[in-house]
Motif scaffolding. Structure first.
Motif, PDB file in Angstrom:
ATOM      1  N   SER A   1       0.808  -1.221   0.000  1.00  0.00           N
ATOM      2  CA  SER A   1       0.000   0.000   0.000  1.00  0.00           C
ATOM      3  C   SER A   1       0.838   1.266   0.000  1.00  0.00           C
ATOM      4  O   SER A   1       0.325   2.354  -0.291  1.00  0.00           O
ATOM      5  N   GLU A   2       2.123   1.159   0.309  1.00  0.00           N
ATOM      6  CA  GLU A   2       3.015   2.320   0.316  1.00  0.00           C
ATOM      7  C   GLU A   2       3.554   2.662  -1.074  1.00  0.00           C
ATOM      8  O   GLU A   2       4.223   3.687  -1.247  1.00  0.00           O
ATOM      9  N   MET A   3       3.281   1.822  -2.049  1.00  0.00           N
ATOM     10  CA  MET A   3       3.808   2.049  -3.392  1.00  0.00           C
ATOM     11  C   MET A   3       3.387   3.402  -3.955  1.00  0.00           C
ATOM     12  O   MET A   3       4.131   4.042  -4.703  1.00  0.00           O
ATOM     13  N   SER A   4       2.187   3.851  -3.582  1.00  0.00           N
ATOM     14  CA  SER A   4       1.640   5.073  -4.167  1.00  0.00           C
ATOM     15  C   SER A   4       2.424   6.320  -3.797  1.00  0.00           C
ATOM     16  O   SER A   4       2.309   7.349  -4.473  1.00  0.00           O
ATOM     17  N   VAL A   5       3.217   6.254  -2.740  1.00  0.00           N
ATOM     18  CA  VAL A   5       3.980   7.434  -2.316  1.00  0.00           C
ATOM     19  C   VAL A   5       5.480   7.279  -2.592  1.00  0.00           C
ATOM     20  O   VAL A   5       6.270   8.104  -2.153  1.00  0.00           O
ATOM     21  N   MET A   6       5.842   6.261  -3.359  1.00  0.00           N
ATOM     22  CA  MET A   6       7.253   6.016  -3.631  1.00  0.00           C
ATOM     23  C   MET A   6       7.667   6.622  -4.963  1.00  0.00           C
ATOM     24  O   MET A   6       6.851   6.814  -5.870  1.00  0.00           O
ATOM     25  N   ASP A   7       8.958   6.921  -5.084  1.00  0.00           N
ATOM     26  CA  ASP A   7       9.492   7.555  -6.290  1.00  0.00           C
ATOM     27  C   ASP A   7       9.565   6.568  -7.448  1.00  0.00           C
ATOM     28  O   ASP A   7       9.776   5.359  -7.263  1.00  0.00           O
ATOM     29  N   ALA A   8       9.449   7.117  -8.651  1.00  0.00           N
ATOM     30  CA  ALA A   8       9.473   6.283  -9.854  1.00  0.00           C
ATOM     31  C   ALA A   8      10.807   5.570 -10.034  1.00  0.00           C
ATOM     32  O   ALA A   8      10.845   4.442 -10.544  1.00  0.00           O
ATOM     33  N   ASN A   9      11.902   6.204  -9.615  1.00  0.00           N
ATOM     34  CA  ASN A   9      13.211   5.554  -9.814  1.00  0.00           C
ATOM     35  C   ASN A   9      13.336   4.277  -8.988  1.00  0.00           C
ATOM     36  O   ASN A   9      14.087   3.369  -9.362  1.00  0.00           O
ATOM     37  N   VAL A  10      12.587   4.186  -7.898  1.00  0.00           N
ATOM     38  CA  VAL A  10      12.567   2.957  -7.102  1.00  0.00           C
ATOM     39  C   VAL A  10      11.572   1.966  -7.703  1.00  0.00           C
ATOM     40  O   VAL A  10      11.904   0.804  -7.966  1.00  0.00           O
ATOM     41  N   LEU A  11      10.349   2.406  -7.943  1.00  0.00           N
ATOM     42  CA  LEU A  11       9.300   1.502  -8.407  1.00  0.00           C
ATOM     43  C   LEU A  11       9.596   0.906  -9.776  1.00  0.00           C
ATOM     44  O   LEU A  11       9.284  -0.262 -10.042  1.00  0.00           O
ATOM     45  N   ASP A  12      10.197   1.695 -10.652  1.00  0.00           N
ATOM     46  CA  ASP A  12      10.389   1.249 -12.032  1.00  0.00           C
ATOM     47  C   ASP A  12      11.650   0.428 -12.240  1.00  0.00           C
ATOM     48  O   ASP A  12      11.776  -0.253 -13.264  1.00  0.00           O
ATOM     49  N   TYR A  13      12.585   0.470 -11.285  1.00  0.00           N
ATOM     50  CA  TYR A  13      13.883  -0.148 -11.566  1.00  0.00           C
ATOM     51  C   TYR A  13      14.411  -1.091 -10.482  1.00  0.00           C
ATOM     52  O   TYR A  13      15.113  -2.040 -10.801  1.00  0.00           O
ATOM     53  N   GLU A  14      14.091  -0.854  -9.226  1.00  0.00           N
ATOM     54  CA  GLU A  14      14.656  -1.716  -8.187  1.00  0.00           C
ATOM     55  C   GLU A  14      13.790  -2.964  -8.010  1.00  0.00           C
ATOM     56  O   GLU A  14      12.580  -2.944  -8.259  1.00  0.00           O
ATOM     57  N   PRO A  15      14.400  -4.087  -7.582  1.00  0.00           N
ATOM     58  CA  PRO A  15      13.667  -5.366  -7.533  1.00  0.00           C
ATOM     59  C   PRO A  15      12.569  -5.381  -6.472  1.00  0.00           C
ATOM     60  O   PRO A  15      12.844  -5.255  -5.283  1.00  0.00           O
TER      61      PRO A  15
END
Length: 283
Positions: free
Chosen positions: A194-208
């Motif tokens: 549920s915390e994904m919505s407040v995370m940066d794109a560089n983390v969500l799009d690239y980190e495992p």
């Protein structure tokens, strides 16, 4: 185009994603990586023309940065806790908070020849930092990902430390000798979906994601398994150190106490957030 003009133009290009100070830092480390230039070298060469070849290489990196790709993955390395470590999208990029965890462990453990176990080792950053800073430790790192273990092994070789890496799922019993470890440490997945919505794109799009996220209905999943295994693997009086999600610090503290851990202590990070927990087994 002179180097100074080229740097200014790239700061403007990066403006939609990065502020000016971060853009300057990015360009500096790109030039250091590609040309070996220090900050002084960049200043001295400011009025010199930039070759077409160098512009081509930097332009390609800038394009990737504008897609939010982390500079550490683009360059294939990161500088962390005094170490240059290889990183790929198979492993998380080590954070400054995890460096704090290493410092806590080193400051609290001065004895020689300690046996250390790092669960969810990833890039091997914690295991390697402890192998380099504790006095003559024996260090083991465990991870479920073969790709991560390959990177960890390369990093250990680059940093000239001997670490035994083992493929194992920490959610299941680990095949290691019981009552053998003085220190057990882990920075497991702990971010709720549920915390994904407040995370940066560089983390969500690239980190495992497998190294980041846990189910909303079971956020302590990894800690529960790590606690159980650690009680079996730790020596009497053995210590456990965990990096944690501040949202669940109270729940985790209560769970560890219920499991039988002693002196369960929540430790804040440099930003004042509940970020670590330490505990030890009974003597």
């Amino acid at each position: 185009m002179t180097l100074n003009s080229y740097i200014k133009s790239n700061i403007t290009r990066l403006a939609p994603v990065y502020d000016t100070s971060e853009s300057r830092w990015l360009i500096r480390i790109i030039l250091e990586k590609l040309k070996g230039w220090s900050q002084t070298d960049i200043m001295i060469k400011g009025d010199q023309d930039v070759s077409a070849e160098l512009q081509f290489s930097i332009d390609a990196i800038i394009a990737r940065l504008l897609r939010n790709e982390p500079i550490q993955y683009i360059l294939g390395e990161t500088y962390w806790h005094g170490l240059t470590l290889k990183v790929t999208p198979a492993v998380l990029i080590p954070r400054v908070e995890t460096s704090e965890l290493v410092d806590i462990i080193v400051n609290e453990n001065k004895s020689k020849d300690l046996a250390v176990l790092d669960m969810c080792t990833g890039s091997g950053c914690i295991a390697i930092a402890l192998a380099r800073t504790l006095p003559f430790p024996t260090v083991t790192g465990v991870d479920i990902s073969e790709d991560a273990l390959h990177i960890a092994g390369e990093n250990a070789a680059l940093c000239k430390v001997k670490i035994h890496f083992l493929k194992s799922d920490v959610l299941k019993p680990i095949n290691l000798p019981e009552k053998s470890y003085d220190i057990i440490v882990s920075n497991p997945p702990y971010i709720a979906l549920s915390e994904m919505s407040v995370m940066d794109a560089n983390v969500l799009d690239y980190e495992p994601h497998s190294a980041l996220f846990v189910p909303d209905d079971n956020p302590l999943e990894f800690y529960r398994a790590i606690s159980s295994s650690s009680l079996r693997l730790a020596k009497p009086g053995g210590k456990m150190y965990l990096e944690i999600n501040p949202l669940f610090s109270g729940q985790l503290r209560d769970m560890l106490k219920s499991d039988g851990w002693e002196d369960v202590t929540i430790i804040k990070d440099m930003h004042g957030k509940d970020r670590f927990i330490s505990a030890h087994t009974a003597l």
